[in-house]
Enzyme design. Structure first.
Site, PDB file in Angstrom:
ATOM      1  N   HIS A  79       0.823  -1.207   0.000  1.00 43.25           N
ATOM      2  CA  HIS A  79       0.000   0.000   0.000  1.00 43.25           C
ATOM      3  C   HIS A  79       0.863   1.265   0.000  1.00 43.25           C
ATOM      4  O   HIS A  79       0.576   2.220  -0.721  1.00 43.25           O
ATOM      5  CB  HIS A  79      -0.917   0.006   1.222  1.00 43.25           C
ATOM      6  CG  HIS A  79      -1.842   1.184   1.288  1.00 43.25           C
ATOM      7  ND1 HIS A  79      -3.098   1.186   0.715  1.00 43.25           N
ATOM      8  CD2 HIS A  79      -1.696   2.406   1.846  1.00 43.25           C
ATOM      9  CE1 HIS A  79      -3.682   2.350   0.922  1.00 43.25           C
ATOM     10  NE2 HIS A  79      -2.847   3.117   1.609  1.00 43.25           N
ATOM     11  N   HIS A 142      -8.980   0.114  -2.933  1.00 41.83           N
ATOM     12  CA  HIS A 142      -9.304  -0.415  -1.602  1.00 41.83           C
ATOM     13  C   HIS A 142      -9.918  -1.803  -1.777  1.00 41.83           C
ATOM     14  O   HIS A 142     -11.037  -2.069  -1.348  1.00 41.83           O
ATOM     15  CB  HIS A 142     -10.254   0.532  -0.869  1.00 41.83           C
ATOM     16  CG  HIS A 142      -9.642   1.138   0.357  1.00 41.83           C
ATOM     17  ND1 HIS A 142     -10.264   1.186   1.565  1.00 41.83           N
ATOM     18  CD2 HIS A 142      -8.419   1.695   0.560  1.00 41.83           C
ATOM     19  CE1 HIS A 142      -9.482   1.766   2.462  1.00 41.83           C
ATOM     20  NE2 HIS A 142      -8.354   2.083   1.870  1.00 41.83           N
TER      21      HIS A 142
END
Length: 331
Positions: A79, A142
């Site tokens: 991420h 996401h």
């Protein structure tokens, strides 16, 4: 006490002093247990990464604290660091070292348009709108959080890109998205263990995207939806935010002696390991082990923050701003 706690608990020791710290005896962990320790702590670090960290602490002749080890894991997560884009890709014509620099960033640098004010440098990209104003844009996936908790995963994805817009002094004016799911009529009997049905994920994600933007008064102005069997086990949830700002408002001018102010919602136990969880492969146990890694969104609090940031911007009361991101203060 579980088998893992018995096996790895021996490597934890309390530090002395007024501040309660846990030290992890990483230097004494054998090579064949390093990956197990990473899994036990949910760091999602590879064996090579654990060896690099271990060798570092061997050189400086001390063991890491749990906070230090978690910071490495967050900073090196998919991420935060985009390891896939920065990795080596094998193709029929040879190897590509760092897809991000070789193609994505390189193309923009070669074109070098004058209307690009800030690209690949800040929380969001900024391009010229007219002589006085600029538009910011940020998109982010996401996927894992939305596979585990569709509403919460998608809504906090929207909240994150809105914060990135605010993180370049932009006023978030619109949302956008690209959402990919498995077929809504997918056979329940074919679903792998622990995987939610595409129709459930679809309803939750769409509701999550809409709810966060609506609570902040920010419309989702466009988007796209795709259905394909490749998204059955893990949806693709792209959330985007468009912002508007005066060119003169975009400043990064911190100086020695400046006061740092941290502002936002209250920190809870939700969202912990959110970024490291994004580096892990989903399994039948992910629902049980990783649900708490999905942050609980708070659009009402973020709307208050939005108003405050724009007031600070317009009154020229700050020298810089940034969103902390999924890694929190360790970012």
């Amino acid at each position: 006490m579980s088998k893992e706690q018995k096996k790895f608990g021996k490597y934890f020791k309390k530090g002395s002093g007024s501040f309660d710290l846990n030290y992890i005896s990483l230097r004494s962990v054998p090579r064949n247990e390093l990956l197990g320790l990473s899994r036990y702590l949910r760091l999602s670090l590879t064996l090579d990464e654990m060896l690099v960290i271990k060798n570092y602490y061997l050189r400086i002749k001390r063991d890491p604290t749990d906070v230090e080890l978690e910071t490495f894991a967050q900073t090196w997560s998919e991420h935060c660091f985009h390891k896939t884009f920065r990795g080596i890709f094998k193709t029929n014509s040879g190897k590509i070292n760092n897809l991000f620099k070789t193609f994505i960033e390189k193309a923009t640098k070669e074109i070098n348009p004058k209307w690009c004010i800030s690209v690949f440098k800040d929380n969001a990209g900024i391009v010229e709108f007219d002589e006085k104003n600029a538009v910011s844009f940020k998109v982010e996936t996401h996927n894992h959080p939305s596979a585990i908790e569709p509403f919460g995963g998608a809504s906090t994805g929207v909240g994150g890109v809105i914060r990135d817009t605010l993180g370049v002094w932009g006023d978030p004016i619109a949302g956008t998205d690209v959402l990919c799911f498995g077929p809504l009529d997918y056979d329940y009997k074919k679903l792998p263990k622990g995987v939610k049905h595409p129709s459930y994920i679809f309803r939750g994600v769409v509701a999550g995207v809409g709810a966060y933007g609506n609570n902040m008064g920010i419309p989702t102005v466009n988007g796209a939806i795709l259905f394909d069997e490749s998204y059955v086990t893990n949806p693709l949830v792209y959330c985007g935010s468009v912002g508007f700002l005066p060119k003169s408002a975009y400043i990064k001018n911190t100086r020695l002696g400046d006061v740092v102010l941290l502002a936002g919602g209250k920190t809870g136990i939700d969202g912990i390991h959110g970024v490291t969880f994004a580096s892990a492969s989903l399994s039948g146990d992910s629902e049980e082990t990783s649900r708490s890694a999905v942050q609980i969104g708070d659009p009402i609090e973020e709307e208050k923050l939005r108003r405050a940031i724009l007031e600070i911007r317009d009154r020229r009361l700050a020298s810089s701003i940034t969103d902390l991101g999924g890694g929190g203060l360790s970012s």
